[in-house]
Design an enzyme around this catalytic site. Structure first.
Site, PDB file in Angstrom:
ATOM      1  N   LYS A 130      -4.068  -3.963  -9.938  1.00 35.26           N
ATOM      2  CA  LYS A 130      -2.815  -3.816  -9.208  1.00 35.26           C
ATOM      3  C   LYS A 130      -1.688  -4.318 -10.101  1.00 35.26           C
ATOM      4  O   LYS A 130      -1.917  -4.997 -11.102  1.00 35.26           O
ATOM      5  CB  LYS A 130      -2.846  -4.606  -7.901  1.00 35.26           C
ATOM      6  N   HIS A 147      -6.063   1.878  -1.397  1.00 34.19           N
ATOM      7  CA  HIS A 147      -6.042   0.513  -1.897  1.00 34.19           C
ATOM      8  C   HIS A 147      -4.598   0.134  -2.188  1.00 34.19           C
ATOM      9  O   HIS A 147      -3.739   0.986  -2.409  1.00 34.19           O
ATOM     10  CB  HIS A 147      -6.885   0.391  -3.172  1.00 34.19           C
ATOM     11  N   TYR A 198       0.843  -1.195   0.000  1.00 36.68           N
ATOM     12  CA  TYR A 198       0.000   0.000   0.000  1.00 36.68           C
ATOM     13  C   TYR A 198       0.883   1.251   0.000  1.00 36.68           C
ATOM     14  O   TYR A 198       1.890   1.292   0.719  1.00 36.68           O
ATOM     15  CB  TYR A 198      -0.903   0.023   1.232  1.00 36.68           C
TER      16      TYR A 198
END
Length: 317
Positions: free
Chosen positions: A270, A239, A231
């Site tokens: 991600k 997020h 993070y």
């Protein structure tokens, strides 16, 4: 706007409790310490304490906080903490009575009496308010039954033995409290008596320390099939940006693993991050003249190594 919370720094170094010689799990019980390491040193850990009324649920968890092995090593290396055996340390403290411990118990008992008196006063106030509402309605119901109905939603922590007629009654039983810190405080052991560091893969700790040095927060990445969820700030506000997995410098990485990780990371918005410590060419030529255990040697090498990271994204999604 920035809101500054009130939290106090613990006495350094603070103890990290190892609760098992085999499982090697590392816990923190003090909420001030947990808050301080989170806000000051980007250490998250995982809450594992369940609610007394719902021990099977895993949504609302609290103290104690379980640290990842990499987090425990980092805190010890920085001189912020030391590792102690949970069972032996508390057993020794309990069997060694002192004047300070007796005073501490007396103060805790006094606080228990104060809490019990406050609860009794609160119940009496609710009873009076219920009677006033009944008079306002100009009704004449059974007062005893009405008061009992008003008290049905009393706290589950009410003491069944307390006296409700007089808050200062001598028969009032004090509420018990569970402290989250040991008293007297546990002193840091000598270097020879201290417990060994957690056993982790050297490449895993190298990657963890590398990302932590850039201010990232890291939590266990099991839900995404990786080692760490990375993070850019506190997970309560951000997020995760990366799914991190460590590898040794000479380790062969399966191509299907790279494709699967890249697709997974892109699918959850991600980046799939892999990394490890660069192997120096003179590692095998100049061994340590005073070798210790393999774990300490590998961690020592990973401290000063140059860590390389690569981020993989799937371009077809």
């Amino acid at each position: 706007m920035t809101v500054q919370g009130s939290f106090s720094a613990p006495d350094l170094p603070f103890p990290i409790f190892q609760i098992s010689q085999t499982a090697r799990r590392y816990l923190l019980y003090d909420i001030d310490t947990v808050t301080w390491i989170r806000r000051t040193h980007n250490i998250l850990g995982v809450f594992i304490g369940a609610l007394p009324q719902s021990p099977q649920q895993n949504v609302f968890l609290g103290l104690p906080l379980e640290l990842q092995p990499e987090e425990a090593i980092l805190l010890v290396e920085k001189g912020l903490a030391f590792i102690v055996d949970d069972f032996q340390s508390h057993r020794k403290a309990i069997k060694t009575p002192s004047v300070e411990l007796a005073n501490y118990k007396a103060a805790a008992r006094k606080d228990g009496y104060a809490a019990a008196k406050a609860v009794v006063k609160h119940k009496q106030l609710r009873t009076q308010e219920a009677l006033q509402r009944l008079k306002g309605r100009q009704a004449v119901p059974d007062t005893d039954n009405t008061v009992k109905k008003e008290d049905n939603d009393a706290s589950i922590f009410d003491n069944p033995h307390e006296s409700s007629s007089d808050p200062t009654s001598l028969s009032l039983i004090p509420y018990s409290s569970t402290p989250t810190t040991s008293y007297p405080p546990i002193l840091a052991p000598s270097e020879q008596a201290s417990l060994p560091l957690p056993e982790v893969n050297a490449s895993s700790y190298a990657l963890f320390k590398h990302l932590h040095s850039f201010g990232y927060f890291m939590s266990p990445g099991l839900r995404f099939g990786c080692q760490f969820s990375v993070y850019p700030g506190d997970p309560l506000r951000f997020h995760s940006h990366f799914l991190a997995t460590s590898h040794d410098w000479d380790e062969e990485i399966d191509l299907l693993g790279l494709i699967g990780g890249g697709r997974l990371g892109t699918g959850v918005k991600k980046g799939w991050l892999i990394g490890g410590a660069v192997k120096n060419s003179d590692d095998n030529e100049k061994p340590d003249p005073t070798p210790k255990d393999d774990q300490s040697q590998e961690l020592k090498k990973s401290k000063g190594s140059n860590v390389r990271t690569f981020c993989i994204e799937w371009g077809g999604m």
